[in-house]
Design a protein around this motif. Structure first.
Motif, PDB file in Angstrom:
ATOM      1  N   ILE A 194      38.490  38.011  26.993  1.00  0.00           N
ATOM      2  CA  ILE A 194      38.997  39.361  26.780  1.00  0.00           C
ATOM      3  C   ILE A 194      37.941  40.302  27.342  1.00  0.00           C
ATOM      4  N   GLU A 195      38.347  41.108  28.324  1.00  0.00           N
ATOM      5  CA  GLU A 195      37.398  41.938  29.058  1.00  0.00           C
ATOM      6  C   GLU A 195      37.690  43.418  28.889  1.00  0.00           C
ATOM      7  N   SER A 196      36.625  44.219  28.958  1.00  0.00           N
ATOM      8  CA  SER A 196      36.771  45.672  28.962  1.00  0.00           C
ATOM      9  C   SER A 196      37.577  46.117  30.176  1.00  0.00           C
ATOM     10  N   PHE A 197      38.359  47.143  29.992  1.00  0.00           N
ATOM     11  CA  PHE A 197      39.059  47.769  31.110  1.00  0.00           C
ATOM     12  C   PHE A 197      38.065  48.631  31.878  1.00  0.00           C
ATOM     13  N   LEU A 198      37.948  48.363  33.165  1.00  0.00           N
ATOM     14  CA  LEU A 198      37.076  49.149  34.026  1.00  0.00           C
ATOM     15  C   LEU A 198      37.946  49.982  34.958  1.00  0.00           C
ATOM     16  N   LYS A 199      37.824  51.278  34.851  1.00  0.00           N
ATOM     17  CA  LYS A 199      38.623  52.176  35.694  1.00  0.00           C
ATOM     18  C   LYS A 199      37.865  52.462  36.978  1.00  0.00           C
ATOM     19  N   GLY A 200      38.451  52.068  38.085  1.00  0.00           N
ATOM     20  CA  GLY A 200      37.784  52.283  39.359  1.00  0.00           C
ATOM     21  C   GLY A 200      38.657  51.828  40.503  1.00  0.00           C
ATOM     22  N   THR A 201      38.043  51.535  41.622  1.00  0.00           N
ATOM     23  CA  THR A 201      38.742  51.077  42.819  1.00  0.00           C
ATOM     24  C   THR A 201      38.665  49.567  42.896  1.00  0.00           C
ATOM     25  N   GLU A 202      39.835  48.920  42.954  1.00  0.00           N
ATOM     26  CA  GLU A 202      39.841  47.461  43.049  1.00  0.00           C
ATOM     27  C   GLU A 202      39.880  47.046  44.511  1.00  0.00           C
ATOM     28  N   VAL A 203      39.019  46.100  44.859  1.00  0.00           N
ATOM     29  CA  VAL A 203      38.981  45.599  46.233  1.00  0.00           C
ATOM     30  C   VAL A 203      38.936  44.075  46.217  1.00  0.00           C
ATOM     31  N   PRO A 244      41.322  47.947  56.708  1.00  0.00           N
ATOM     32  CA  PRO A 244      40.149  47.910  55.833  1.00  0.00           C
ATOM     33  C   PRO A 244      40.233  48.939  54.710  1.00  0.00           C
ATOM     34  N   ALA A 245      39.522  48.656  53.635  1.00  0.00           N
ATOM     35  CA  ALA A 245      39.535  49.535  52.467  1.00  0.00           C
ATOM     36  C   ALA A 245      38.952  50.906  52.799  1.00  0.00           C
ATOM     37  N   ARG A 246      39.413  51.904  52.044  1.00  0.00           N
ATOM     38  CA  ARG A 246      38.941  53.284  52.255  1.00  0.00           C
ATOM     39  C   ARG A 246      37.636  53.498  51.496  1.00  0.00           C
ATOM     40  N   LEU A 247      36.577  52.879  52.008  1.00  0.00           N
ATOM     41  CA  LEU A 247      35.265  52.959  51.388  1.00  0.00           C
ATOM     42  C   LEU A 247      34.277  53.566  52.368  1.00  0.00           C
ATOM     43  N   SER A 248      33.222  54.130  51.824  1.00  0.00           N
ATOM     44  CA  SER A 248      32.152  54.626  52.690  1.00  0.00           C
ATOM     45  C   SER A 248      31.472  53.454  53.377  1.00  0.00           C
ATOM     46  N   SER A 249      30.781  53.754  54.455  1.00  0.00           N
ATOM     47  CA  SER A 249      30.067  52.691  55.166  1.00  0.00           C
ATOM     48  C   SER A 249      28.996  52.074  54.277  1.00  0.00           C
ATOM     49  N   GLU A 250      28.387  52.899  53.415  1.00  0.00           N
ATOM     50  CA  GLU A 250      27.355  52.382  52.502  1.00  0.00           C
ATOM     51  C   GLU A 250      27.960  51.429  51.487  1.00  0.00           C
ATOM     52  N   MET A 251      29.115  51.790  50.892  1.00  0.00           N
ATOM     53  CA  MET A 251      29.757  50.923  49.907  1.00  0.00           C
ATOM     54  C   MET A 251      30.300  49.665  50.569  1.00  0.00           C
ATOM     55  N   THR A 252      30.839  49.802  51.764  1.00  0.00           N
ATOM     56  CA  THR A 252      31.331  48.619  52.489  1.00  0.00           C
ATOM     57  C   THR A 252      30.201  47.621  52.700  1.00  0.00           C
ATOM     58  N   ALA A 253      29.037  48.120  53.112  1.00  0.00           N
ATOM     59  CA  ALA A 253      27.888  47.238  53.328  1.00  0.00           C
ATOM     60  C   ALA A 253      27.446  46.597  52.019  1.00  0.00           C
ATOM     61  N   LYS A 254      27.477  47.370  50.932  1.00  0.00           N
ATOM     62  CA  LYS A 254      27.076  46.830  49.628  1.00  0.00           C
ATOM     63  C   LYS A 254      28.013  45.708  49.172  1.00  0.00           C
ATOM     64  N   ILE A 255      29.329  45.938  49.303  1.00  0.00           N
ATOM     65  CA  ILE A 255      30.307  44.930  48.890  1.00  0.00           C
ATOM     66  C   ILE A 255      30.207  43.692  49.771  1.00  0.00           C
ATOM     67  N   ASN A 256      30.069  43.888  51.064  1.00  0.00           N
ATOM     68  CA  ASN A 256      29.929  42.745  51.977  1.00  0.00           C
ATOM     69  C   ASN A 256      28.740  41.874  51.600  1.00  0.00           C
ATOM     70  N   ALA A 257      27.606  42.521  51.348  1.00  0.00           N
ATOM     71  CA  ALA A 257      26.390  41.775  50.998  1.00  0.00           C
ATOM     72  C   ALA A 257      26.553  41.056  49.660  1.00  0.00           C
ATOM     73  N   LEU A 258      27.189  41.729  48.712  1.00  0.00           N
ATOM     74  CA  LEU A 258      27.387  41.137  47.391  1.00  0.00           C
ATOM     75  C   LEU A 258      28.338  39.947  47.467  1.00  0.00           C
ATOM     76  N   ALA A 259      29.444  40.080  48.205  1.00  0.00           N
ATOM     77  CA  ALA A 259      30.410  38.989  48.331  1.00  0.00           C
ATOM     78  C   ALA A 259      29.781  37.772  49.008  1.00  0.00           C
ATOM     79  N   GLU A 260      28.992  38.016  50.051  1.00  0.00           N
ATOM     80  CA  GLU A 260      28.324  36.892  50.715  1.00  0.00           C
ATOM     81  C   GLU A 260      27.289  36.245  49.793  1.00  0.00           C
TER      82      GLU A 260
END
Length: 325
Positions: A194-203, A244-260
């Motif tokens: 059972i998880e907290s609801f997080l309101k944000g952008t899902e990718v 591609p998702a409507r994210l800033s270049s900084e957030m895109t780089a962060k998500i890419n690095a985190l996923a890898e």
């Protein structure tokens, strides 16, 4: 000489119908100049090759071979297109490893670990991978809804621990609905989180082994018409998937690095698709799929297309990877 490739489909879960669609796409786009596809349906009561007429031929489970018109057919490799058990939770990975037949995707351990949402998130937590605050519950255990609310708040998500395609996942908006929702989730699995609801952008972001390298695919932004990205949103057109998702270049780089990083930490191989929620510029990992949908409309093939990778190239690269492993 062409290589015989078995394409696994079906499985034991409610995701079987999705798997049949994925397998059909794999068979359609597999290079006919190099491979001969054999769709093999895995059910609880039978393992059978299904020919173009719909006729079924039993698979010899001792060596995963077929007998067709008096001729024994063996396979160079097996392409796994089963979502859920037994294709995404380690069982078939262990079987094919024991008989020495190459199977696409990750190892038995990585498959079992990622299919168990609670275990995967627990393993990643010491590495600083963030996830939603959660409460774990097993069938038969006593609990108080007040304790759950104190831990995760309202609204929250009740999830079957070992299930895919959002089957057994429910959003709860008030404490009075918790007990009945928990019972619904227990119909799918005897472990839940059972998880907290997080309101944000899902990718959603695919990370794959491709031509000898780990490749992060373009990120997809999920905009669900329902309360969350549930089965209807995923498969019945109740969502927008923007790649591609409507994210800033900084957030895109962060998500890419985190996923890898998650892919490498879990010692993944083959295909993966990870889901994140971005809250105030901070990404939280929800889950990882190791046998993602492979139809033309599925997220991973959409991402591959944007990256300039055709379905034929996507499937051939994975088959050649396991043949050369």
């Amino acid at each position: 000489m062409k290589k015989n490739i078995a394409i696994l489909m079906g499985g034991y879960s409610k995701e079987a119908e999705v798997s049949l669609k994925s397998a059909a796409v794999v068979a359609k786009h597999l290079g006919q100049d190099k491979y001969v596809p054999y769709p093999v349906r895995i059910d609880r009561d039978k393992w059978v090759y299904v020919d173009a007429k719909g006729d079924e031929y039993p698979v010899n489970r001792n060596d995963f071979s077929l007998l067709l018109n008096g001729e024994k057919i063996t396979f160079s490799a097996v392409f796994n297109a089963i979502h859920g058990t037994p294709g995404e939770d380690g069982y078939l990975q262990a079987y094919f490893q024991l008989i020495g037949l190459p199977l696409t995707g990750c190892s038995m351990y990585a498959s079992a670990l990622t299919f168990n949402k609670r275990d995967m998130l627990s393993v990643l937590k010491p590495y600083g991978i963030l996830s939603a605050p959660s409460y774990y519950l097993n069938k038969g255990e006593d609990y108080k809804t007040s304790d759950i609310v104190a831990k995760v708040g309202m609204p929250c998500f009740v999830k079957a621990n070992r299930s895919g395609s959002s089957i057994g996942t429910f959003k709860v908006n008030e404490e009075s609905k918790l007990v009945e929702t928990i019972e619904k989730a227990f119909e799918v699995d005897d472990e839940i989180l059972i998880e907290s609801f997080l309101k944000g952008t899902e990718v959603s972001v695919g990370v794959i082994g491709y031509k000898g390298e780990i490749k992060v695919l373009p990120i997809t932004e999920i905009v669900s018409e329902n309360e969350f990205f549930d089965y209807e949103a995923k498969y019945l057109g109740k969502s927008k998937e923007i790649t591609p998702a409507r994210l800033s270049s900084e957030m895109t780089a962060k998500i890419n690095a985190l996923a890898e990083r998650v892919y490498r930490l879990l010692k993944m191989e083959g295909y993966s698709r990870s889901e994140f929620i971005i809250v105030d510029d901070t990404p939280y990992l929800l889950e990882m799929n190791t046998t993602p949908g492979l139809s033309e409309a599925s997220i991973l093939p959409q991402q591959a297309k944007v990256a300039g990778i055709s379905l034929s190239e996507l499937f051939e690269s994975e088959i050649e990877r396991v043949l050369n492993r």
